[in-house]
Motif scaffolding. Structure first.
Motif, mmCIF file in Angstrom:
data_model
loop_
_atom_site.group_PDB
_atom_site.id
_atom_site.type_symbol
_atom_site.label_atom_id
_atom_site.label_comp_id
_atom_site.label_asym_id
_atom_site.label_seq_id
_atom_site.Cartn_x
_atom_site.Cartn_y
_atom_site.Cartn_z
ATOM 1 N N GLY A 13 0.818 -1.209 0.000
ATOM 2 C CA GLY A 13 0.000 0.000 0.000
ATOM 3 C C GLY A 13 0.847 1.252 0.000
ATOM 4 O O GLY A 13 0.977 1.907 -1.035
ATOM 5 N N PRO A 14 1.465 1.628 1.122
ATOM 6 C CA PRO A 14 2.293 2.842 1.135
ATOM 7 C C PRO A 14 3.457 2.740 0.161
ATOM 8 O O PRO A 14 3.922 1.644 -0.173
ATOM 9 C CB PRO A 14 2.798 2.890 2.584
ATOM 10 N N ILE A 337 0.268 5.211 -7.640
ATOM 11 C CA ILE A 337 -0.429 4.056 -7.081
ATOM 12 C C ILE A 337 -0.886 4.345 -5.657
ATOM 13 O O ILE A 337 -2.034 4.051 -5.281
ATOM 14 C CB ILE A 337 0.472 2.810 -7.129
ATOM 15 N N GLU A 338 -0.021 4.934 -4.848
ATOM 16 C CA GLU A 338 -0.416 5.234 -3.481
ATOM 17 C C GLU A 338 -1.578 6.234 -3.452
ATOM 18 O O GLU A 338 -2.526 6.084 -2.670
ATOM 19 C CB GLU A 338 0.753 5.791 -2.676
ATOM 20 N N THR A 341 -4.830 4.493 -4.185
ATOM 21 C CA THR A 341 -5.192 3.343 -3.335
ATOM 22 C C THR A 341 -5.182 3.752 -1.867
ATOM 23 O O THR A 341 -6.167 4.242 -1.346
ATOM 24 C CB THR A 341 -4.236 2.155 -3.589
ATOM 25 N N THR A 342 -4.041 3.563 -1.211
ATOM 26 C CA THR A 342 -3.935 3.826 0.220
ATOM 27 C C THR A 342 -4.288 5.264 0.577
ATOM 28 O O THR A 342 -5.033 5.522 1.526
ATOM 29 C CB THR A 342 -2.511 3.509 0.708
ATOM 30 N N GLY A 343 -3.740 6.205 -0.175
ATOM 31 C CA GLY A 343 -3.998 7.608 0.123
ATOM 32 C C GLY A 343 -5.458 7.973 -0.020
ATOM 33 O O GLY A 343 -6.034 8.646 0.835
ATOM 34 N N THR A 354 -10.177 -0.469 3.967
ATOM 35 C CA THR A 354 -9.633 -0.861 2.677
ATOM 36 C C THR A 354 -8.459 0.047 2.320
ATOM 37 O O THR A 354 -8.075 0.917 3.091
ATOM 38 C CB THR A 354 -10.726 -0.788 1.590
ATOM 39 N N GLY A 355 -7.855 -0.211 1.163
ATOM 40 C CA GLY A 355 -6.788 0.659 0.670
ATOM 41 C C GLY A 355 -5.401 0.099 0.819
ATOM 42 O O GLY A 355 -4.444 0.699 0.335
ATOM 43 N N ALA A 356 -5.244 -1.049 1.484
ATOM 44 C CA ALA A 356 -3.934 -1.661 1.663
ATOM 45 C C ALA A 356 -4.099 -3.177 1.738
ATOM 46 O O ALA A 356 -5.208 -3.684 1.916
ATOM 47 C CB ALA A 356 -3.246 -1.138 2.922
ATOM 48 N N VAL A 357 -2.983 -3.882 1.576
ATOM 49 C CA VAL A 357 -2.996 -5.345 1.675
ATOM 50 C C VAL A 357 -2.459 -5.704 3.054
ATOM 51 O O VAL A 357 -1.272 -5.978 3.238
ATOM 52 C CB VAL A 357 -2.161 -5.993 0.559
#
Length: 408
Positions: A13-14, A337-338, A341-343, A354-357
């Motif tokens: 994620g990050p 990507i961050e 997704t994560t951001g 959600t937003g990370a594995v």
């Protein structure tokens, strides 16, 4: 059944957090573990193992600005205004499935009519009738009489009408959308450079939404409207173009520094056909399409990426094409990507889900061929999209009809 999904790498994620030769254990709708496949298999000897050599596992993408009830035509809300309930619900589902096709496991819908998007959201939380992403629904946007998108039904001119509109919307919405300024799509209404509400009215929207536990997304192209939105304390400013007139671009550094300091988010809207749009735009000397994104980022403003899909020709299944703008602006793949997704999950209040594995988060994952850190083109059609633990191949997500075909 427990499933172990393994690939050459897992993008956690990050930025920079990558686990090589790793796997993800999916149990029901959640991530139950991340690590070497053999270790996960020893923990769950009966788990199904799915191996994707040469591939990457990463968090699902977040599209922060779509209109699932819009039909891509020159009158994009014509179907939701005049179609039957079944036709509108089918349109919403087809568009939502198209979002999944592009790897978007979460979408934020910023304006419909009659609560149709929330209806699909609620149905699919129980028993999904078709593959759909996680949906945040704003419901019917607030606007003034004759204002931008007045025909969707959210007219609220007075303070009392503003409160009543929010009270009505709050029963089914995840956030409140307000047309703080005008737009191009409403003949006879205020232009995109004009404000529709005063600062005091926008502040009322923010405060009354907060009384329901909701944040506010504000539609604002023009500089004066953006300044009002910053003053009123909205959560996200959508479009956020900093324009005071045709071929005019503004750069008020003090205002954007305040925006960053108070945590106001810029909601970028880059439709997939943005390159064709650029060919028709005349820019002032020294400016190019998307420069305001780099300028705000340099001043510390956080932003989320949306496509405004549903508007004319802004298709739902080309999120990758919208990301190309950020490459052109000099953002590296890991940063892009961050951000997507994560951001985005964190900024939109979904970081705990959600937003990370990571273990205990919901299983919203993509399996993509190759390494997106080397080539973002692999995001174009993920081989598998997993949303809340449900896995779909591209064959599963193929369009069933013509509901999402663009206009000529």
């Amino acid at each position: 059944m427990d499933r172990i999904v393994e690939a050459d790498r897992v993008l956690v994620g990050p930025v920079g957090e990558v686990r090589d030769r790793a796997a993800v254990l999916v149990r029901g709708d959640r991530i139950a573990g991340v690590g070497p496949a053999d270790e996960l298999a020893a923990r769950c000897p009966g788990a199904e193992r799915l191996s994707f050599p040469g591939s990457s596992i990463m968090p699902g993408l977040v599209n922060s600005h779509v209109h699932l009830a819009a039909d891509l035509s020159r009158e994009p809300f014509g179907t939701v205004q005049r179609g039957s309930r079944d036709e509108v619900l089918a349109l919403v589902r087809a568009n939502a499935q198209a979002c999944l096709r592009s790897g978007c496991t979460t979408v934020r819908d910023l304006g419909d009519a009659h609560g149709v998007v929330a209806e699909v959201r609620d149905q699919d939380r129980a028993v999904p009738l078709a593959p759909t992403p996680r949906i945040l629904a704003a419901g019917t946007p607030l606007t003034i009489s004759g204002g931008h998108c007045w025909f969707l039904g959210g007219i609220a001119d007075t303070d009392a009408e503003i409160r009543a509109a929010i009270d009505s919307c709050a029963t089914s919405s995840d956030l409140i959308k307000v047309m703080a300024g005008g737009g191009q799509m409403t003949p006879g209404g205020p232009s995109e450079f004009e404000s529709q509400y005063t600062v005091d009215q926008l502040r009322l929207v923010v405060e009354h939404a907060a009384s329901h536990g909701l944040t506010v997304a504000a539609h604002a192209h023009g500089t004066a409207t953006i300044l009002d939105c910053i003053e009123a304390g909205v959560a996200t400013i959508e479009h956020c173009g900093w324009r005071s007139g045709p071929q005019q671009r503004d750069r008020p550094d003090e205002a954007v520094r305040r925006m960053a300091a108070q945590g106001t988010i810029a909601g970028g809207t880059t439709p997939p056909q943005w390159r064709r749009m650029v060919e028709r735009i005349t820019f002032p000397d020294g400016f190019r399409f998307g420069d305001q994104i780099s300028w705000m980022t340099d001043h510390g403003v956080a932003h989320v990426i949306g496509t405004d899909s549903g508007m004319p020709n802004a298709v739902f299944d080309e999120f990758r094409t919208s990301l190309e703008l950020y490459e052109d602006l000099g953002f590296d793949p890991a940063r892009i990507i961050e951000t997507a997704t994560t951001g985005a999950a964190r900024l939109l209040g979904l970081g705990a889900s959600t937003g990370a594995v990571r273990e205990d988060l919901e299983a919203d994952l993509l399996v993509v061929d190759g390494n997106p850190l080397d080539d973002l083109d692999v995001l174009h059609r993920p081989s598998h999209v997993i949303v809340r633990g449900r896995s779909y191949s591209q064959a599963d997500l193929a369009p069933a009809g013509t509901a999402t075909e663009p206009v000529a």
